[in-house]
Design an enzyme around this catalytic site. Sequence first.
Site, mmCIF file in Angstrom:
data_model
loop_
_atom_site.group_PDB
_atom_site.id
_atom_site.type_symbol
_atom_site.label_atom_id
_atom_site.label_comp_id
_atom_site.label_asym_id
_atom_site.label_seq_id
_atom_site.Cartn_x
_atom_site.Cartn_y
_atom_site.Cartn_z
ATOM 1 N N GLY A 46 -13.843 12.350 -39.219
ATOM 2 C CA GLY A 46 -12.731 13.113 -39.804
ATOM 3 C C GLY A 46 -11.736 12.326 -40.643
ATOM 4 N N GLU A 101 -5.984 8.746 -37.364
ATOM 5 C CA GLU A 101 -6.722 9.954 -36.997
ATOM 6 C C GLU A 101 -6.475 11.043 -38.036
ATOM 7 O OE1 GLU A 101 -9.066 11.401 -35.762
ATOM 8 O OE2 GLU A 101 -8.788 11.896 -33.659
ATOM 9 N N ASP A 102 -7.434 11.942 -38.204
ATOM 10 C CA ASP A 102 -7.251 13.060 -39.140
ATOM 11 C C ASP A 102 -6.279 14.098 -38.579
ATOM 12 O OD1 ASP A 102 -9.044 13.762 -37.111
ATOM 13 O OD2 ASP A 102 -10.452 14.797 -38.434
ATOM 14 N N ASP A 105 -4.705 17.303 -31.866
ATOM 15 C CA ASP A 105 -4.659 18.682 -31.379
ATOM 16 C C ASP A 105 -4.178 18.655 -29.918
ATOM 17 O OD1 ASP A 105 -5.198 21.383 -30.909
ATOM 18 O OD2 ASP A 105 -7.359 21.169 -30.993
ATOM 19 N N LYS A 133 -0.920 19.141 -34.555
ATOM 20 C CA LYS A 133 -0.765 20.514 -34.055
ATOM 21 C C LYS A 133 0.057 20.472 -32.769
ATOM 22 C CE LYS A 133 -5.237 22.660 -35.257
ATOM 23 N NZ LYS A 133 -6.477 23.151 -34.610
ATOM 24 N N PHE A 154 -7.484 26.727 -37.108
ATOM 25 C CA PHE A 154 -8.539 25.748 -37.310
ATOM 26 C C PHE A 154 -8.562 25.294 -38.761
ATOM 27 C CE2 PHE A 154 -12.700 23.812 -37.520
ATOM 28 C CZ PHE A 154 -12.637 23.018 -36.383
ATOM 29 N N ASP A 161 -13.814 18.959 -40.607
ATOM 30 C CA ASP A 161 -15.011 19.786 -40.737
ATOM 31 C C ASP A 161 -15.020 20.992 -39.807
ATOM 32 O OD1 ASP A 161 -15.394 18.171 -38.313
ATOM 33 O OD2 ASP A 161 -17.403 19.056 -38.305
ATOM 34 N N ARG A 167 -15.784 19.155 -45.361
ATOM 35 C CA ARG A 167 -15.032 17.895 -45.418
ATOM 36 C C ARG A 167 -14.631 17.559 -46.849
ATOM 37 N NH1 ARG A 167 -15.533 15.371 -40.360
ATOM 38 N NH2 ARG A 167 -17.546 15.601 -39.317
HETATM 39 P P1 IMP Z 1 -7.843 16.495 -29.596
HETATM 40 O O1 IMP Z 1 -8.560 15.547 -28.685
HETATM 41 O O2 IMP Z 1 -7.813 17.886 -29.023
HETATM 42 O O3 IMP Z 1 -6.480 16.030 -30.006
HETATM 43 O O4 IMP Z 1 -8.732 16.688 -30.861
HETATM 44 C C1 IMP Z 1 -8.819 15.770 -31.847
HETATM 45 C C2 IMP Z 1 -10.102 15.947 -32.633
HETATM 46 O O5 IMP Z 1 -10.560 17.294 -32.650
HETATM 47 C C3 IMP Z 1 -9.857 15.584 -34.064
HETATM 48 O O6 IMP Z 1 -10.220 14.256 -34.275
HETATM 49 C C4 IMP Z 1 -10.744 16.524 -34.820
HETATM 50 O O7 IMP Z 1 -12.012 15.923 -35.015
HETATM 51 C C5 IMP Z 1 -10.919 17.707 -33.936
HETATM 52 N N1 IMP Z 1 -10.047 18.835 -34.339
HETATM 53 C C6 IMP Z 1 -8.944 19.291 -33.700
HETATM 54 N N2 IMP Z 1 -8.384 20.316 -34.341
HETATM 55 C C7 IMP Z 1 -9.150 20.510 -35.437
HETATM 56 C C8 IMP Z 1 -9.063 21.428 -36.550
HETATM 57 O O8 IMP Z 1 -8.168 22.289 -36.683
HETATM 58 N N3 IMP Z 1 -10.031 21.304 -37.485
HETATM 59 C C9 IMP Z 1 -11.021 20.367 -37.427
HETATM 60 N N4 IMP Z 1 -11.133 19.498 -36.425
HETATM 61 C C10 IMP Z 1 -10.205 19.571 -35.443
HETATM 62 MG MG MG Z 2 -11.756 13.579 -35.417
#
Ligand code: IMP
Ligand code: MG
Length: 178
Positions: A46, A101-102, A105, A133, A154, A161, A167
């Site tokens: 990402g 990080e991209d 969440d 987020k 999302f 992606d 992407r």
């Molecule tokens: P977390 O562990 O829930 O913070 O998620 C982080 C990872 O989930 C990111 O590195 C993304 O790859 C993926 N992710 C979370 N939200 C989104 C979104 O809205 N679109 C695409 N990928 C997401």
């Molecule tokens: Mg990611």
Amino acid sequence: MQEHNITKILVAEDEIRTIVQRLGAEITVYYQGIDKQLMVIGLLRGSFIFMADLVRQIEVPLVVDFMTLSSYGDGTVSSGDIKVVMDLDSSIEGRDVLLVEDIVDTGRTFSKVIRMLRNRNPRSLKTCTFLNKPETRQVDIQIDFCGVDIPNEFAVGYGLDYAQMYRNLPYVGVLNPD
Ligand code: IMP
Ligand code: MG
């Protein structure tokens, strides 16, 4: 056309440019006078586009490395189960590390990687994310350099992606749920 599945633009191309310039400037100021090269570590896949733009806005000597973690699979909801698929090439011991990080969440991915990297004894460890987020956060984590907060939708594009697609969109948009 991929664009037909995008219902809304969350971060337009010109906003992306402004955000990345601001982050690059903040990071440059923070690491000014650093004695060894900054290690900028991106989480694949990402972050690859953001990393490419970001490092070109950072004006201190740096090296880059990448790490791949297992992800959501093809779903849109975080499973919370994370594995290292490809580790870093180099040791981070005694180094100043910036983790990139991209999107953050739930915070589970970042929290787990931060813990893992701390165990390797870097001199310092800071974090940077392009998207954040805040509404869906489940784990309290420190984000030192934050691009922009987005609502709980999302997001795809600019490296992010859905099932490995979208992407290459030059902006961040919301995918049509159907
Ligand atoms: P977390 O562990 O829930 O913070 O998620 C982080 C990872 O989930 C990111 O590195 C993304 O790859 C993926 N992710 C979370 N939200 C989104 C979104 O809205 N679109 C695409 N990928 C997401
Ligand atoms: Mg990611």
